[in-house]
Design a protein around this motif. Structure first.
Motif, PDB file in Angstrom:
ATOM      1  N   UNK A  67       0.837  -1.204   0.000  1.00  0.00           N
ATOM      2  CA  UNK A  67       0.000   0.000   0.000  1.00  0.00           C
ATOM      3  C   UNK A  67       0.868   1.247   0.000  1.00  0.00           C
ATOM      4  N   UNK A  68       1.964   1.213   0.762  1.00  0.00           N
ATOM      5  CA  UNK A  68       2.880   2.354   0.810  1.00  0.00           C
ATOM      6  C   UNK A  68       3.568   2.574  -0.533  1.00  0.00           C
ATOM      7  N   UNK A  69       3.696   1.501  -1.310  1.00  0.00           N
ATOM      8  CA  UNK A  69       4.336   1.599  -2.628  1.00  0.00           C
ATOM      9  C   UNK A  69       3.363   2.043  -3.714  1.00  0.00           C
ATOM     10  N   UNK A  70       2.105   2.276  -3.344  1.00  0.00           N
ATOM     11  CA  UNK A  70       1.131   2.770  -4.305  1.00  0.00           C
ATOM     12  C   UNK A  70       0.172   1.733  -4.850  1.00  0.00           C
ATOM     13  N   UNK A  71       0.171   0.545  -4.284  1.00  0.00           N
ATOM     14  CA  UNK A  71      -0.755  -0.489  -4.734  1.00  0.00           C
ATOM     15  C   UNK A  71      -2.093  -0.339  -4.021  1.00  0.00           C
ATOM     16  N   UNK A  72      -3.150  -0.761  -4.679  1.00  0.00           N
ATOM     17  CA  UNK A  72      -4.452  -0.841  -4.027  1.00  0.00           C
ATOM     18  C   UNK A  72      -4.631  -2.257  -3.485  1.00  0.00           C
ATOM     19  N   UNK A  73      -5.642  -2.455  -2.644  1.00  0.00           N
ATOM     20  CA  UNK A  73      -5.889  -3.800  -2.139  1.00  0.00           C
ATOM     21  C   UNK A  73      -6.221  -4.754  -3.285  1.00  0.00           C
ATOM     22  N   UNK A  74      -6.933  -4.242  -4.290  1.00  0.00           N
ATOM     23  CA  UNK A  74      -7.248  -5.073  -5.458  1.00  0.00           C
ATOM     24  C   UNK A  74      -5.972  -5.453  -6.208  1.00  0.00           C
ATOM     25  N   UNK A  75      -5.036  -4.505  -6.316  1.00  0.00           N
ATOM     26  CA  UNK A  75      -3.754  -4.798  -6.967  1.00  0.00           C
ATOM     27  C   UNK A  75      -3.036  -5.940  -6.250  1.00  0.00           C
ATOM     28  N   UNK A  76      -2.984  -5.842  -4.921  1.00  0.00           N
ATOM     29  CA  UNK A  76      -2.249  -6.826  -4.123  1.00  0.00           C
ATOM     30  C   UNK A  76      -2.834  -8.224  -4.322  1.00  0.00           C
ATOM     31  N   UNK A  77      -4.157  -8.295  -4.410  1.00  0.00           N
ATOM     32  CA  UNK A  77      -4.807  -9.587  -4.594  1.00  0.00           C
ATOM     33  C   UNK A  77      -4.446 -10.227  -5.930  1.00  0.00           C
ATOM     34  N   UNK A  78      -4.055  -9.398  -6.901  1.00  0.00           N
ATOM     35  CA  UNK A  78      -3.757  -9.900  -8.239  1.00  0.00           C
ATOM     36  C   UNK A  78      -2.282 -10.242  -8.435  1.00  0.00           C
ATOM     37  N   UNK A  79      -1.422  -9.893  -7.479  1.00  0.00           N
ATOM     38  CA  UNK A  79       0.002 -10.153  -7.653  1.00  0.00           C
ATOM     39  C   UNK A  79       0.262 -11.662  -7.703  1.00  0.00           C
ATOM     40  N   UNK A  80       1.186 -12.106  -8.549  1.00  0.00           N
ATOM     41  CA  UNK A  80       1.438 -13.544  -8.699  1.00  0.00           C
ATOM     42  C   UNK A  80       2.026 -14.152  -7.432  1.00  0.00           C
ATOM     43  N   UNK A  81       1.814 -15.449  -7.269  1.00  0.00           N
ATOM     44  CA  UNK A  81       2.327 -16.143  -6.091  1.00  0.00           C
ATOM     45  C   UNK A  81       3.831 -15.994  -5.943  1.00  0.00           C
ATOM     46  N   UNK A  82       4.547 -16.006  -7.057  1.00  0.00           N
ATOM     47  CA  UNK A  82       6.003 -15.894  -6.979  1.00  0.00           C
ATOM     48  C   UNK A  82       6.427 -14.575  -6.346  1.00  0.00           C
ATOM     49  N   UNK A  83       5.675 -13.510  -6.574  1.00  0.00           N
ATOM     50  CA  UNK A  83       5.987 -12.212  -5.976  1.00  0.00           C
ATOM     51  C   UNK A  83       5.748 -12.242  -4.467  1.00  0.00           C
ATOM     52  N   UNK A  84       4.666 -12.882  -4.057  1.00  0.00           N
ATOM     53  CA  UNK A  84       4.373 -13.005  -2.623  1.00  0.00           C
ATOM     54  C   UNK A  84       5.446 -13.850  -1.945  1.00  0.00           C
ATOM     55  N   UNK A  85       5.870 -14.930  -2.584  1.00  0.00           N
ATOM     56  CA  UNK A  85       6.899 -15.784  -2.005  1.00  0.00           C
ATOM     57  C   UNK A  85       8.226 -15.042  -1.869  1.00  0.00           C
ATOM     58  N   UNK A  86       8.530 -14.203  -2.826  1.00  0.00           N
ATOM     59  CA  UNK A  86       9.754 -13.414  -2.737  1.00  0.00           C
ATOM     60  C   UNK A  86       9.685 -12.459  -1.550  1.00  0.00           C
TER      61      UNK A  86
END
Length: 210
Positions: A176-195
């Motif tokens: 959120x601090x980087x400018x993402x919305x909650x909807x954006x975060x939900x769409x991020x790929x699993x590999x990004x979350x794992x990183x």
């Protein structure tokens, strides 16, 4: 590339419905000092998906295989064969491999107990673990297996879950601090979350993002 002894190949569906289980299992793997490895981690389109999977199997001492999506659920739908096929690759690698490959360890998960017997009876007698579609149970099975098979630290299940909630809060605050919305975060790929999980552990497991 992570070393063989720390690598955990995770063979499971990558759709949104399965994401809570995949991410919880991956977090447990990461927190206990190992590295989750997924087929999508290599985005080189010049290399076939099967070649990527074979490389992950070959370079990972541990394999987690989820068979809960191996049957059709609606009329006209085809059964999913990728997960059993990749389990077969991992088993064959352990069975016929030499040196370190013969030391590979495998955990098989399913949604409902004994479902696998209807389509993959060859593995009858294996210690298959059922998670009932619940990420908490999948996390608990992963933790128990890594402690028993890989000598992982014996952190309690409740403590791991608490740290998982800490990570999620930190990750959402950071994005959120980087400018993402909650909807954006939900769409991020699993590999990004794992990183992000690896980054959180490397930062000392902060409870919030500063």
């Amino acid at each position: 590339m992570p070393n063989f002894e720390q690598s955990v190949f995770i063979n499971c569906p990558f759709d949104d419905g399965f994401a809570p289980i995949l991410q919880a299992v991956s977090f447990c793997v990461t927190l206990l000092g190992f590295v989750p490895r997924l087929a999508p981690e290599n985005a080189d389109n010049a290399e076939s998906r099967l070649d990527r999977i074979v490389e992950l199997v070959r370079t990972s001492k541990y394999g987690i295989h989820d068979l809960s999506r191996c049957k059709a659920t609606v009329v006209g739908e085809y059964a999913r064969m990728n997960m059993p096929f990749e389990l077969g690759l991992d088993f064959a690698c352990r069975k016929f491999g030499v040196a370190q490959l013969a030391s590979k360890a495998i955990l098989v998960l399913e949604a409902e107990r004994y479902e696998y017997q209807k389509t993959l009876s060859d593995i009858s007698g294996w210690d298959i673990r059922s998670h009932r579609g619940e990420w908490q149970r999948a996390l608990a099975h992963t933790r128990a297996w890594l402690v028993a098979s890989a000598g992982a630290p014996g952190l309690g299940i409740s403590k791991i879950q608490s740290k998982y909630f800490d990570f999620q809060e930190w990750y959402y605050e950071r994005e959120l601090a980087a400018g993402s919305s909650e909807a954006d975060i939900q769409e991020y790929p699993n590999t990004e979350v794992l990183r992000a999980m690896s980054e959180w552990v490397a930062l000392g497991q902060p409870p919030t993002f500063d």
